[in-house]
Design an enzyme around this catalytic site. Sequence first.
Site, PDB file in Angstrom:
ATOM      1  N   HIS A 286       8.377   3.553   9.257  1.00  0.00           N
ATOM      2  CA  HIS A 286       8.374   2.678  10.214  1.00  0.00           C
ATOM      3  C   HIS A 286       7.210   3.119  10.973  1.00  0.00           C
ATOM      4  CE1 HIS A 286       9.144  -0.594  13.062  1.00  0.00           C
ATOM      5  NE2 HIS A 286       9.004   0.383  13.955  1.00  0.00           N
TER       6      HIS A 286
ATOM      7  N   ILE B  60      18.745  -4.336   5.505  1.00  0.00           N
ATOM      8  CA  ILE B  60      19.835  -4.094   4.346  1.00  0.00           C
ATOM      9  C   ILE B  60      21.314  -4.242   4.889  1.00  0.00           C
ATOM     10  CG2 ILE B  60      20.723  -2.122   2.780  1.00  0.00           C
ATOM     11  CD1 ILE B  60      17.798  -3.118   2.369  1.00  0.00           C
TER      12      ILE B  60
ATOM     13  N   THR C  35       0.996  -1.401  -0.059  1.00  0.00           N
ATOM     14  CA  THR C  35      -0.015   0.059  -0.075  1.00  0.00           C
ATOM     15  C   THR C  35       0.904   1.185  -0.081  1.00  0.00           C
ATOM     16  OG1 THR C  35      -0.307  -0.009   2.358  1.00  0.00           O
ATOM     17  CG2 THR C  35      -1.853  -1.044   0.730  1.00  0.00           C
ATOM     18  N   ASN C  36       1.787   1.340   0.679  1.00  0.00           N
ATOM     19  CA  ASN C  36       2.913   2.453   0.736  1.00  0.00           C
ATOM     20  C   ASN C  36       3.446   2.386  -0.614  1.00  0.00           C
ATOM     21  OD1 ASN C  36       3.069   4.292   3.023  1.00  0.00           O
ATOM     22  ND2 ASN C  36       3.470   2.273   4.058  1.00  0.00           N
TER      23      ASN C  36
END
Length: 188
Positions: free
Chosen positions: A110, A94, A13-14
């Site tokens: 976040h 990462i 969605t983001n």
Amino acid sequence: MVKIALFASGSGTNFENIMQRVEDGQLPNIEVTALYTDHENAKCIERARHFDLPVHINELNQFEDKRAYERKILDLLTTEQVDWIVLAGYMKLIGPTILSVYEGRILNIHPSLLPKYKGKDAIGQAFNSGDSETGTTVHYVDSGMDTGQIIEQSRCPILKNDTKEELENRVKSLEYELYPKVIARVIQ
């Protein structure tokens, strides 16, 4: 034109929100090169196809180790001449292979007011905490879990009669407004 790669692992969605804003011209001078995902069945893939965006699916278990996994991703990023990485629900840390090239050029959102409630289920952690508020944070990615320099935060009350789903929806709404604004300011 600034080239960004969007990384997502889940529903996307983001990812979709950012893509829509790029297409609508609300994030001018940004070109999204591809969606990078670590799950072949992630819903974000369908969303990427809606935008005719290339999709790179790399699952960690297909590689000898995390270094080889990240080397493959870094090769793709280099080929596409990506300037920035934007995480949009990417659920892998990462590592040093990608950070060695992109540190200071990786953004993440976040769903908590960092440094509180790092990692998975931050909304659930906040909901069960007894706190009166939570929110969302955009930060640079470093080698830790949600430990990078905070760029901006947006606050959200935790209401007395909230359900976790209601709180999650309010936090998501904040994310959809905050992340594109920060992307525009930091990347452009």
